[in-house]
Design an enzyme around this catalytic site. Sequence first.
Site, short mmCIF file in Angstrom:
data_model
loop_
_atom_site.label_atom_id
_atom_site.label_comp_id
_atom_site.label_asym_id
_atom_site.label_seq_id
_atom_site.Cartn_x
_atom_site.Cartn_y
_atom_site.Cartn_z
N ASP A 111 109.16 131.36 -30.67
CA ASP A 111 110.09 130.63 -29.81
C ASP A 111 111.55 130.83 -30.18
OD1 ASP A 111 110.37 128.88 -32.10
OD2 ASP A 111 108.60 127.80 -31.41
N HIS A 126 105.51 137.42 -35.92
CA HIS A 126 104.84 137.64 -34.63
C HIS A 126 105.81 138.02 -33.52
CE1 HIS A 126 101.04 135.15 -35.85
NE2 HIS A 126 101.09 136.35 -36.40
N CYS A 158 111.40 153.13 -15.34
CA CYS A 158 110.23 153.99 -15.06
C CYS A 158 109.17 153.28 -14.22
CB CYS A 158 109.63 154.48 -16.37
SG CYS A 158 108.73 153.20 -17.29
N GLY A 196 102.78 122.96 -40.50
CA GLY A 196 102.30 123.05 -39.13
C GLY A 196 101.50 124.29 -38.81
N THR A 197 100.80 124.84 -39.79
CA THR A 197 99.97 126.02 -39.52
C THR A 197 98.57 125.81 -40.07
OG1 THR A 197 99.67 128.38 -39.98
CG2 THR A 197 100.93 127.12 -41.61
N THR A 198 97.58 126.31 -39.35
CA THR A 198 96.20 126.23 -39.83
C THR A 198 95.89 127.31 -40.87
OG1 THR A 198 95.52 127.57 -37.93
CG2 THR A 198 95.30 125.16 -37.72
#
Length: 263
Positions: A111, A126, A158, A196-198
């Site tokens: 984000d 990421h 393109c 805040g991460t698994t």
Amino acid sequence: MKQPDFTEIADLIDQSHRILFITGAGLSADSGLPTYRGIGGLYDDADTEEGMPIEVALSGDMLRQRPEITWKYLLQVERACRGAGFNLAHRLIAELERLKPQTWVLTQNIDGFHRAAGSQQLIEIHGKVGELSCPKCHYEMIANDYSQIDGMPICPRCHGVMRPNVVLFGEMLPEPAVEVLHREMMRGFDLVFSVGTTSVFPYISQPVFEARKWNAKVIEINPGITEVSPFVHYKLPMRAVEAMEAIWEAMGQPVPQQQAALS
């Protein structure tokens, strides 16, 4: 694993020279962003309309084979996040870098909130959702939001289908970010925060396990139990803003106004 003691954590910060924050979707959840899986997830325990897991829809293979499906859900996710900004936890992490110049952030989030909040020593492992590129001709453009995208973004040079500069499921990590991560891991850290991460990805959990070699303490901020919970020294079962504000106050630092922390 000890229960929350914010004074102890403040002392650890004071004593530390090099600090690493590993952050995930739970940090930006306090900005109103969905976490997709886990507590309050946008796709919790549910498949997409096509009957596939969201991880399949948002995969590199699907983007190559059926880009309309991947873009359908990229647009849906971006729409759910649009208008949000960084929160007080992002702001306090950036402020900590000002106090402790060897503070680094390794984030899974795409984000851009860490950078907007002022963090400079940042590893966006990421990628960034606000950058688009053409896989065919490598044309690049900035997209502050996806409101002007109807269906799929087409390259003006393109006429190929463009993609966001993010790591989709099944894709390789960006080499420059990996190189910076390896360099800083070789130098080691005195204190590691997992926020805040698994921690299901090895490159996200690895610094927690490496902390023992560095003789570093590990603090986890997460309401739920994660892959690394059994291995941390302090477990704060709280949301990111609540925990970071309490730590900041224990450090004796004035807490910035909440409204000033939104971009």
